[in-house]
Write a protein that holds these residues in place. Structure first.
Motif: not given
Length: 530
Positions: A109-130
């Motif tokens: 894999i190259g850079s694109r899947p890694i950035l997509i993975a990071a975005a998917c993993w961060m997404g739910p945490l944007l509305v999470s309690p700290p």
């Protein structure tokens, strides 16, 4: 299996102590997008969000759960269940990150899947309690102080008589403590509170969205830094963006270090590209967010001096130094004045506030506590003198180390940037206090350099330990010794898993057969050192 969406993980077989590049065996497996691995981490992130509703940095008076039918998740067995869900989510995120790392090292894999993975993993945490911290509530409290005319560098949030929900959620340690952050960040926090008022949930979410500007700057700068510093872009993004340190600590936290790192990475890039005025301006702005960014400035002077024409190094250094000091002075004064409405240097004294945090993660503090424990076996003495002496000696050692690294950077270029990163890491370890996310200060830029696979494995183990070093509520877990043993064990297992899938054979013979059928044999197609 050859039919799975994710590629089968490689099984490295390097001779002990031999160079990575001397023992490569290329795997002939087509690259495929790692849907299952990204989904695994996304499920983990959702579980982190759900678990945080009961076990994270929850509000004292919560308008969402409060005393309603779901309030049981914050008490007794309900809270135990919430913790179980949260740590399960953490385990899935780490598992997905390690799997992604194996595919990356195998060249599948190259850079694109890694950035997509990071975005998917961060997404739910944007509305999470700290998660694993309550610092964001302090940000809001200090922003509220500035908004309502109470000097955050002279008073704690407890003295504010408005916005009761914001104030009451600040951790008790920081209720009466002046702000330790730069004035520009307090201006940012003031803007967030001006927008969200006493709605703490909205304040946390908006703070995260603002801090994502720093992440965006990092993602923009890192590919360009990699081209100049010699690293591999997928490795850099896997380390600096998709890591649990970024996903869980910097975004899930959230922490203002993320915004500072955006200024720092773009500033370092500007220096390497001979845009030196821009570089000094950006790093100074980073310092006005988080003061430790100032450590980078003397190293950038050497980069500038070596880009000047002529062979007279002394004269070039004086020119670059004088120009840097002038630019720094203007940005520092104007930034402070704009942020606070006056040239208030009270925030310099506020830097003493974090020293209230004492735990053995800070190396000198740990040495002081150990010395006190041994002496205390013989005579009853207070702990503080031991810690203070150890910290004083460590600060002196840090000063010597920093000056030595700075002098070795006198030829500029990549060497200066590398030694700058090491000095930022040393500052996080030796200057009190050491908090887990502080290690990102130097690490993000260091991620753009070449890496060896065994060093990447060490990073995995350390990252896992640093996330688990605090409980999800934000209280430290470093004196729960059984839990510390568990942290170390999980970290070691995760580190070993990067180099060899299922190192303890826990998944059984069927998994090994799956690897064999997939045709993935030994080490990566491209080494982390090339």
């Amino acid at each position: 299996m050859a039919t799975t969406t994710d590629p089968a993980p490689e099984v490295p077989s390097l001779a002990p102590g031999a160079p990575d590049e001397a023992h490569r065996v290329r795997a002939r497996v087509p690259s495929r997008f790692p849907y299952r691995t990204i989904s695994l981490g996304t499920i983990g992130s959702v579980l982190l969000l759900l678990g945080a509703l009961g076990a994270g940095g929850v509000l004292i008076r919560d308008p969402v759960i409060g005393t309603g039918p779901l309030s049981w998740v914050r008490y007794g067995h309900g809270r135990m269940l919430a913790n179980a869900v949260l740590y399960t989510g953490f385990g899935l995120v780490v598992w997905a990150w390690v799997r992604l790392g194996r595919y990356m090292l195998a060249g599948r894999i190259g850079s694109r899947p890694i950035l997509i993975a990071a975005a998917c993993w961060m997404g739910p945490l944007l509305v999470s309690p700290p998660l694993f911290t309550r610092d964001v509530f302090s940000y809001l409290g200090q922003g509220a102080q500035l908004l309502h005319g109470l000097d955050p560098y002279a008073h704690g949030p407890a003295e504010l008589n408005v916005l009761p929900d914001v104030v009451q959620n600040v951790h008790p340690v920081w209720q009466t403590t002046p702000a330790p952050y730069g004035p520009l960040f307090l201006l940012v926090a003031k803007g967030v509170v001006a927008l969200t008022g006493d709605d703490v949930i909205a304040g946390v979410i908006v703070t995260r969205l603002v801090l994502l500007l720093g992440l965006g700057a990092m993602v923009w700068a890192l590919p360009r830094l990699v081209r100049r510093l010699g690293g591999k872009l997928p490795i850099t993004l896997w380390l600096a963006v998709a890591s649990p340190m970024t996903v869980i600590h910097l975004v899930g936290g959230p922490h203002n270090d993320l915004l500072m790192l955006g200024f720092l990475t773009v500033g370092v890039l500007a220096a390497l590209e001979s845009k030196h005025v821009v570089a000094i301006v950006l790093v100074t702005l980073g310092m006005l967010i988080k003061p430790t960014a100032a450590v980078a400035l003397p190293f950038l002077v050497w980069v500038w001096a070596n880009h000047l024409p002529g062979d007279n190094r002394g004269r070039n250094f004086l020119k670059a130094g004088a120009a840097s000091v002038g630019i720094f002075g203007v940005v520092f004064v104007v930034g402070t004045w704009v942020s606070l409405g006056s040239f208030n240097l009270g925030w310099v004294a506020g830097l003493q506030a974090p020293t209230l945090v004492t735990n053995w993660m800070n190396f000198p503090t740990g040495i002081g506590q150990l010395a006190h424990t041994l002496v205390h076996l013989v005579i009853n003495v207070p702990e503080s003198p031991f810690i203070n002496v150890a910290r004083l000696l460590a600060v002196a050692a840090l000063g010597v180390f920093a000056v030595r690294q700075w002098w070795k950077s006198r030829f500029g270029g990549n060497e200066a940037v590398f030694r700058m990163s090491m000095t930022l890491l040393a500052t996080a370890i030796l200057a009190p206090p050491t908090l887990p996310w502080y290690l990102t200060w130097g690490f993000v830029v260091a991620a753009a350099f070449p890496w060896r696979r065994r060093h990447l494995a060490i990073v995995v183990g350390v990252a896992v330990f640093l996330v688990m070093a605090y409980y999800p509520t934000g209280e430290q877990a470093l004196y729960d010794w059984w839990f510390v043993v568990l942290m170390i064990g999980v970290g070691v297992y995760a580190a070993a898993s990067l180099l060899r899938p299922d190192p303890l054979g826990l998944l059984g013979a069927w998994r090994r057969q799956s690897v064999a059928e997939g045709g993935a044999v030994t080490s990566p197609t491209s080494s982390a050192t090339t």
